[in-house]
Design a protein around this motif. Structure first.
Motif, PDB file in Angstrom:
ATOM      1  N   ARG A 188      20.002  -1.983  -5.771  1.00  0.00           N
ATOM      2  CA  ARG A 188      18.489  -2.114  -5.928  1.00  0.00           C
ATOM      3  C   ARG A 188      18.369  -2.696  -7.565  1.00  0.00           C
ATOM      4  NH1 ARG A 188      16.334   1.194  -2.068  1.00  0.00           N
ATOM      5  NH2 ARG A 188      17.832   2.344  -0.904  1.00  0.00           N
ATOM      6  N   SER A 213      10.369   4.794  -8.350  1.00  0.00           N
ATOM      7  CA  SER A 213      10.592   3.607  -9.198  1.00  0.00           C
ATOM      8  C   SER A 213      11.921   3.887  -9.852  1.00  0.00           C
ATOM      9  CB  SER A 213       9.643   3.132  -9.929  1.00  0.00           C
ATOM     10  OG  SER A 213       9.102   3.977 -11.175  1.00  0.00           O
ATOM     11  N   ASP A 272      10.264   1.742  -2.703  1.00  0.00           N
ATOM     12  CA  ASP A 272       9.470   2.718  -2.182  1.00  0.00           C
ATOM     13  C   ASP A 272       8.286   3.004  -3.123  1.00  0.00           C
ATOM     14  OD1 ASP A 272       7.856   5.139  -1.741  1.00  0.00           O
ATOM     15  OD2 ASP A 272       9.140   5.003   0.258  1.00  0.00           O
ATOM     16  N   LYS A 273       6.982   2.891  -2.947  1.00  0.00           N
ATOM     17  CA  LYS A 273       5.901   3.323  -3.865  1.00  0.00           C
ATOM     18  C   LYS A 273       5.918   4.609  -4.591  1.00  0.00           C
ATOM     19  CE  LYS A 273       2.640   4.650  -0.341  1.00  0.00           C
ATOM     20  NZ  LYS A 273       1.444   4.566   0.222  1.00  0.00           N
ATOM     21  N   GLU A 274       6.622   5.697  -3.803  1.00  0.00           N
ATOM     22  CA  GLU A 274       6.848   7.041  -4.359  1.00  0.00           C
ATOM     23  C   GLU A 274       8.042   7.174  -5.260  1.00  0.00           C
ATOM     24  OE1 GLU A 274       4.702   9.638  -0.934  1.00  0.00           O
ATOM     25  OE2 GLU A 274       6.779   9.168  -0.661  1.00  0.00           O
ATOM     26  N   GLU A 306      15.699   8.715  -0.842  1.00  0.00           N
ATOM     27  CA  GLU A 306      15.514   7.497  -1.619  1.00  0.00           C
ATOM     28  C   GLU A 306      16.087   7.776  -3.118  1.00  0.00           C
ATOM     29  OE1 GLU A 306      14.428   3.283  -2.271  1.00  0.00           O
ATOM     30  OE2 GLU A 306      14.641   4.336  -0.381  1.00  0.00           O
ATOM     31  N   ASN A 330       3.945  16.267  -7.590  1.00  0.00           N
ATOM     32  CA  ASN A 330       5.129  15.822  -7.084  1.00  0.00           C
ATOM     33  C   ASN A 330       6.038  16.447  -6.348  1.00  0.00           C
ATOM     34  OD1 ASN A 330       5.149  13.010  -8.775  1.00  0.00           O
ATOM     35  ND2 ASN A 330       4.921  14.773 -10.337  1.00  0.00           N
ATOM     36  N   GLU A 351       5.839  11.180 -12.457  1.00  0.00           N
ATOM     37  CA  GLU A 351       4.280  10.967 -12.784  1.00  0.00           C
ATOM     38  C   GLU A 351       3.655  11.968 -12.821  1.00  0.00           C
ATOM     39  OE1 GLU A 351       0.938   7.784 -11.717  1.00  0.00           O
ATOM     40  OE2 GLU A 351       2.718   7.801 -10.748  1.00  0.00           O
ATOM     41  N   HIS A 360       6.845   9.257  -7.952  1.00  0.00           N
ATOM     42  CA  HIS A 360       5.278   9.017  -8.065  1.00  0.00           C
ATOM     43  C   HIS A 360       4.380   9.883  -6.938  1.00  0.00           C
ATOM     44  CE1 HIS A 360       6.148   5.826 -11.021  1.00  0.00           C
ATOM     45  NE2 HIS A 360       7.101   5.429 -10.414  1.00  0.00           N
ATOM     46  N   ARG A 361       4.281  10.922  -7.223  1.00  0.00           N
ATOM     47  CA  ARG A 361       3.663  11.628  -6.215  1.00  0.00           C
ATOM     48  C   ARG A 361       2.792  12.485  -6.841  1.00  0.00           C
ATOM     49  NH1 ARG A 361       6.259  14.132  -1.080  1.00  0.00           N
ATOM     50  NH2 ARG A 361       4.749  13.104   0.052  1.00  0.00           N
ATOM     51  N   PRO A 365      11.334  -4.894  -4.726  1.00  0.00           N
ATOM     52  CA  PRO A 365      10.500  -3.924  -4.486  1.00  0.00           C
ATOM     53  C   PRO A 365      10.989  -2.619  -3.979  1.00  0.00           C
ATOM     54  CG  PRO A 365      10.660  -5.317  -2.688  1.00  0.00           C
ATOM     55  CD  PRO A 365      11.413  -5.913  -3.874  1.00  0.00           C
TER      56      PRO A 365
END
Length: 281
Positions: free
Chosen positions: A22, A33, A29-31, A60, A51, A81, A46-47, A27
């Motif tokens: 990676r 980075s 997972d949006k949750e 992940e 979180n 976040e 990112h939740r 790209p």
């Protein structure tokens, strides 16, 4: 995944590690980075705002951490976040679902992978690290906090046994007596006290937690990487030997206590932000 009912019954099953790289720019997972800063890998959940973790996010997270290490990162920073570092399982959502043994086994299998990372991990802990979120923070080798940080082993207020390996990790960090105090009273430990008892390794201003975590990770990364890995393997050997049985016992006890009236009362009170009244049932 085994669903036996006794400690030591191999409840924890860890899936194979993903080997696909990676790299920055691909790209994700949006949750979650990740990026690389020199020899330091930075992973951010990112939740927001709390979180809460899920099995997918933890999987992940472990996959990506292992990949960053395989690609040459000498230290990792774990951050998130939002208002709070991590509030563990979201009981306002799906909770542990209809099969808590299976769910906990899967979650704690990923937790074991995070405990087992071969390079040092520095957690930037802002706001609250609650329940399983405290366990996630304690899976790291070091924790950076501020006076506004709160470490909260809230399991007793939920009518539950501690989880995420805290049975083994927390006493090693703060000592047996302080760990018992945190667990039995379920009180919040603020950042300054956490620093005093060794739960937080660094205490900085509220807006400097992440920067300090990154700075400290870079200090580690300057040292000879093979030597640091060797040192960590030695220093963590006893913890890693104890964790599988500790996690198995946590699964058994949490599953048993989830079926009690006290746990129902505790979870409802937590969601309603009221004080629970327990009856020992």
């Amino acid at each position: 995944m085994s669903q036996g009912a006794e400690p030591g019954g191999n409840l924890i099953a860890v899936p194979p590690t993903q080997t696909s790289a990676r790299r920055e720019g691909l790209p994700m997972d949006k949750e979650l980075s990740a990026h690389v800063d020199g020899h330091v890998g930075v992973l951010e959940v990112h939740r927001p705002p709390h979180n809460h973790f899920s099995l997918d996010v933890l999987t992940e997270l472990a996959d990506t951490a292992e990949t960053l290490v395989a690609e040459g990162c000498r230290a990792l920073v774990l951050c998130s976040e939002g208002k709070n570092f991590c509030a563990g399982v979201d009981f306002a959502g799906d909770g542990l679902g209809a099969g808590p043994v299976h769910t906990l086994s899967a979650i704690y299998g990923q937790g074991l992978r995070l405990y087992s990372l071969p390079v040092p991990v520095v957690a930037a802990v802002q706001g609250a690290a609650v329940g399983g979120g405290l366990g996630l923070a304690c899976a790291a080798d070091f924790r950076v906090a501020s006076p506004a940080t709160r470490f909260h082993a809230n399991f007793g207020l939920l009518g539950l046994h501690q989880g995420f390996g805290l049975s083994a990790s927390l006493p090693r960090i703060v000592g047996a007596q302080k760990a018992a105090d945190m667990l039995y009273t379920a009180r919040r430990v603020p950042g300054e006290e956490a620093h005093t008892i060794g739960l937080a390794d660094h205490l900085v201003e509220d807006d400097a937690v992440r920067d300090k975590a990154l700075e400290y990770a870079h200090r580690i990364a300057v040292s000879a990487p093979l030597a640091v890995r060797s040192m960590k393997a030695t220093l963590r050997a006893d913890l890693l030997a104890e964790l599988p049985a500790a996690l198995d016992r946590e699964i058994v006890e949490q599953t048993r206590l989830l079926a009690t009236k006290d746990s129902e009362v505790g979870v409802i009170a937590s969601l309603d932000r009221t004080a629970p009244t327990f009856t020992g049932e």
